[in-house]
Design a protein around this motif. Structure first.
Motif, PDB file in Angstrom:
ATOM      1  N   ALA A  67     -97.039 -19.580  -3.391  1.00  0.00           N
ATOM      2  CA  ALA A  67     -97.442 -18.341  -2.729  1.00  0.00           C
ATOM      3  C   ALA A  67     -96.235 -17.634  -2.117  1.00  0.00           C
ATOM      4  N   GLN A  68     -95.271 -18.413  -1.631  1.00  0.00           N
ATOM      5  CA  GLN A  68     -94.068 -17.829  -1.048  1.00  0.00           C
ATOM      6  C   GLN A  68     -93.115 -17.326  -2.130  1.00  0.00           C
ATOM      7  N   ARG A  69     -92.973 -18.110  -3.186  1.00  0.00           N
ATOM      8  CA  ARG A  69     -92.024 -17.755  -4.239  1.00  0.00           C
ATOM      9  C   ARG A  69     -92.546 -16.604  -5.099  1.00  0.00           C
ATOM     10  N   TYR A  70     -93.852 -16.622  -5.374  1.00  0.00           N
ATOM     11  CA  TYR A  70     -94.462 -15.602  -6.233  1.00  0.00           C
ATOM     12  C   TYR A  70     -95.656 -14.984  -5.499  1.00  0.00           C
ATOM     13  N   PRO A  71     -95.415 -14.122  -4.515  1.00  0.00           N
ATOM     14  CA  PRO A  71     -96.522 -13.568  -3.711  1.00  0.00           C
ATOM     15  C   PRO A  71     -97.543 -12.834  -4.579  1.00  0.00           C
ATOM     16  N   GLY A  72     -98.802 -13.132  -4.293  1.00  0.00           N
ATOM     17  CA  GLY A  72     -99.882 -12.435  -4.969  1.00  0.00           C
ATOM     18  C   GLY A  72    -100.231 -12.937  -6.347  1.00  0.00           C
ATOM     19  N   ILE A  73     -99.490 -13.923  -6.856  1.00  0.00           N
ATOM     20  CA  ILE A  73     -99.754 -14.429  -8.206  1.00  0.00           C
ATOM     21  C   ILE A  73    -100.864 -15.478  -8.140  1.00  0.00           C
ATOM     22  N   PRO A  74    -101.904 -15.350  -8.968  1.00  0.00           N
ATOM     23  CA  PRO A  74    -103.005 -16.325  -8.945  1.00  0.00           C
ATOM     24  C   PRO A  74    -102.521 -17.739  -9.256  1.00  0.00           C
ATOM     25  N   ARG A  75    -103.126 -18.704  -8.569  1.00  0.00           N
ATOM     26  CA  ARG A  75    -102.764 -20.108  -8.749  1.00  0.00           C
ATOM     27  C   ARG A  75    -104.007 -20.920  -9.116  1.00  0.00           C
ATOM     28  N   ILE A  76    -103.806 -21.871 -10.003  1.00  0.00           N
ATOM     29  CA  ILE A  76    -104.872 -22.803 -10.390  1.00  0.00           C
ATOM     30  C   ILE A  76    -104.388 -24.209 -10.060  1.00  0.00           C
ATOM     31  N   ALA A  77    -105.206 -24.978  -9.369  1.00  0.00           N
ATOM     32  CA  ALA A  77    -104.859 -26.351  -9.002  1.00  0.00           C
ATOM     33  C   ALA A  77    -105.829 -27.297  -9.700  1.00  0.00           C
ATOM     34  N   GLU A 106    -106.841 -17.716  -2.196  1.00  0.00           N
ATOM     35  CA  GLU A 106    -106.743 -19.160  -2.337  1.00  0.00           C
ATOM     36  C   GLU A 106    -106.677 -19.531  -3.820  1.00  0.00           C
ATOM     37  N   PRO A 107    -106.079 -20.671  -4.148  1.00  0.00           N
ATOM     38  CA  PRO A 107    -106.068 -21.108  -5.550  1.00  0.00           C
ATOM     39  C   PRO A 107    -107.474 -21.421  -6.038  1.00  0.00           C
ATOM     40  N   ASP A 108    -107.642 -21.431  -7.347  1.00  0.00           N
ATOM     41  CA  ASP A 108    -108.852 -21.959  -7.962  1.00  0.00           C
ATOM     42  C   ASP A 108    -108.676 -23.461  -8.119  1.00  0.00           C
ATOM     43  N   PHE A 109    -109.584 -24.247  -7.588  1.00  0.00           N
ATOM     44  CA  PHE A 109    -109.493 -25.702  -7.639  1.00  0.00           C
ATOM     45  C   PHE A 109    -110.449 -26.215  -8.713  1.00  0.00           C
ATOM     46  N   ILE A 110    -109.906 -27.018  -9.634  1.00  0.00           N
ATOM     47  CA  ILE A 110    -110.695 -27.516 -10.756  1.00  0.00           C
ATOM     48  C   ILE A 110    -110.445 -29.017 -10.918  1.00  0.00           C
ATOM     49  N   CYS A 111    -111.522 -29.779 -10.996  1.00  0.00           N
ATOM     50  CA  CYS A 111    -111.411 -31.205 -11.275  1.00  0.00           C
ATOM     51  C   CYS A 111    -111.483 -31.401 -12.781  1.00  0.00           C
ATOM     52  N   ALA A 112    -110.396 -31.879 -13.376  1.00  0.00           N
ATOM     53  CA  ALA A 112    -110.350 -32.016 -14.835  1.00  0.00           C
ATOM     54  C   ALA A 112    -109.258 -32.993 -15.222  1.00  0.00           C
ATOM     55  N   ASP A 113    -109.377 -33.481 -16.446  1.00  0.00           N
ATOM     56  CA  ASP A 113    -108.381 -34.378 -17.028  1.00  0.00           C
ATOM     57  C   ASP A 113    -107.257 -33.546 -17.630  1.00  0.00           C
ATOM     58  N   ALA A 114    -106.031 -34.010 -17.468  1.00  0.00           N
ATOM     59  CA  ALA A 114    -104.868 -33.271 -17.985  1.00  0.00           C
ATOM     60  C   ALA A 114    -104.873 -33.169 -19.496  1.00  0.00           C
ATOM     61  N   THR A 115    -105.618 -34.049 -20.168  1.00  0.00           N
ATOM     62  CA  THR A 115    -105.658 -34.034 -21.622  1.00  0.00           C
ATOM     63  C   THR A 115    -106.792 -33.177 -22.177  1.00  0.00           C
ATOM     64  N   ALA A 116    -107.597 -32.575 -21.291  1.00  0.00           N
ATOM     65  CA  ALA A 116    -108.705 -31.720 -21.731  1.00  0.00           C
ATOM     66  C   ALA A 116    -108.917 -30.634 -20.685  1.00  0.00           C
ATOM     67  N   LEU A 117    -108.027 -29.668 -20.646  1.00  0.00           N
ATOM     68  CA  LEU A 117    -108.056 -28.641 -19.609  1.00  0.00           C
ATOM     69  C   LEU A 117    -109.149 -27.607 -19.897  1.00  0.00           C
ATOM     70  N   PRO A 118    -109.969 -27.283 -18.905  1.00  0.00           N
ATOM     71  CA  PRO A 118    -111.036 -26.282 -19.096  1.00  0.00           C
ATOM     72  C   PRO A 118    -110.508 -24.862 -18.908  1.00  0.00           C
ATOM     73  N   LEU A 119    -109.431 -24.551 -19.585  1.00  0.00           N
ATOM     74  CA  LEU A 119    -108.798 -23.241 -19.483  1.00  0.00           C
ATOM     75  C   LEU A 119    -108.676 -22.635 -20.871  1.00  0.00           C
ATOM     76  N   ALA A 120    -108.701 -21.317 -20.920  1.00  0.00           N
ATOM     77  CA  ALA A 120    -108.579 -20.622 -22.201  1.00  0.00           C
ATOM     78  C   ALA A 120    -107.153 -20.703 -22.732  1.00  0.00           C
ATOM     79  N   ARG A 121    -107.032 -20.580 -24.020  1.00  0.00           N
ATOM     80  CA  ARG A 121    -105.717 -20.528 -24.659  1.00  0.00           C
ATOM     81  C   ARG A 121    -104.923 -19.342 -24.094  1.00  0.00           C
ATOM     82  N   SER A 122    -103.651 -19.567 -23.849  1.00  0.00           N
ATOM     83  CA  SER A 122    -102.721 -18.522 -23.398  1.00  0.00           C
ATOM     84  C   SER A 122    -103.179 -17.857 -22.105  1.00  0.00           C
ATOM     85  N   SER A 123    -103.685 -18.654 -21.168  1.00  0.00           N
ATOM     86  CA  SER A 123    -104.232 -18.095 -19.931  1.00  0.00           C
ATOM     87  C   SER A 123    -103.325 -18.241 -18.720  1.00  0.00           C
ATOM     88  N   VAL A 124    -102.237 -19.004 -18.837  1.00  0.00           N
ATOM     89  CA  VAL A 124    -101.290 -19.156 -17.722  1.00  0.00           C
ATOM     90  C   VAL A 124     -99.878 -18.950 -18.251  1.00  0.00           C
TER      91      VAL A 124
END
Length: 294
Positions: A67-77, A106-124
């Motif tokens: 948040a300090q380094r990139y103000p206003g940029i959305p974060r996913i945890a 605030e960041p979006d908090f998601i409980c997930a396995d690193a090998t099966a991310l519930p995120l769209a392709r090319s989304s970050v």
């Protein structure tokens, strides 16, 4: 990669991380130092992310820095242990939400396995992972997922533990067919995994950090408190004998210097970029036509 007979129990890893979540902040000195060193490396990299993923965020200590380094940029945890995410999220009561009005989202908090991310392709555009990959006996599936969710031109940056980590403890243990300690992946194998995952221009380096403890019990307590205990599927089952502990203590004591026991931590750092794909998902070559210069 690690030897084929070495496997980690992911459910046990999650369970122990969950038990350690509440007290992890008291023993996360190493993670904070590694995060600082990752930040120093990021200082020299030109990237303006549009969305940041903290993969394996733990209790969320790295999130304020984004948040300090990139103000206003959305974060996913993302983390696989719900209790760690609860610590990262903190109090979400109405009063606290009202006090946050007008402040960075605030960041979006998601409980997930690193090998099966519930995120769209090319989304970050930046995947950051501080000391998570060592909890996977094979990091390649997670790196492939990081590559999938990154946009072209995006970057993955990670830290993990190398083979010399806990070398004093490993050398002091009595010989056994069981896995008393985890095995850690070599820096060069991690670089190869980045290439296999589809990344371009991988950069790898490492630091040797020596931590000292007053005694063996202090080291073992720190490992337990941080959830960093043995999760190998070939770990010893049941209690070890008195002779095992006597052997371990007597051999480790021979390494004592300045009245402290040394503990080596090999920290491996890596970053790489997602380049324009040369092959489509179905295997066909991609041909790009550029306008002819006038």
């Amino acid at each position: 990669m690690t030897a084929p007979d070495f496997q980690l129990d992911p459910r046990l890893v999650r369970r122990r991380a969950g038990r350690a979540a509440a007290g992890y902040g008291k023993v996360d000195t190493l993670a904070r130092e590694v995060s600082r060193r990752m930040g120093e490396r990021l200082d020299y990299i030109r990237i303006t992310p549009t969305r940041i993923l903290d993969l394996g965020c733990g209790p969320g200590a790295d999130l304020p820095g984004f948040a300090q380094r990139y103000p206003g940029i959305p974060r996913i945890a993302i983390d696989s242990a719900p209790a760690m995410l609860a610590q990262a999220r903190g109090d979400t009561g109405l009063l606290k939400r009202l006090l946050r009005f007008g402040k960075p989202a605030e960041p979006d908090f998601i409980c997930a396995d690193a090998t099966a991310l519930p995120l769209a392709r090319s989304s970050v555009s930046l995947v950051w992972s501080n000391l998570m990959l060592q909890w996977l006996h094979d990091p390649l599936p997670a790196l492939k997922e990081a590559h999938r969710v990154l946009e072209v031109g995006g970057m993955v940056m990670f830290s993990t533990l190398g083979p010399d980590t806990l070398k004093e403890l490993r050398a002091s243990l009595p010989q056994s067919d069981a896995e008393h300690l985890h095995r850690f992946i070599d820096m060069h194998d991690l670089g190869d995994a980045l290439v296999k995952a589809g990344f371009a221009d991988p950069v790898m380096d490492m630091d040797m950090i020596t931590v000292t403890y007053a005694g063996l019990d202090d080291l073992l307590n720190a490992l337990r408190t941080s959830g960093s205990t043995n999760a190998s599927t070939n770990r010893p089952r049941g209690l070890v004998g008195k002779g095992h502990w006597q052997h371990l203590r007597s051999h480790y004591e021979k390494l004592r210097k300045n009245d402290r026991l040394p503990v080596t931590v090999e920290v491996v750092y890596g970053h790489a970029w997602k380049a324009e794909p040369k092959v489509a998902d179905d295997g066909r070559a991609i041909v790009r036509f550029q306008p002819k210069p006038v």
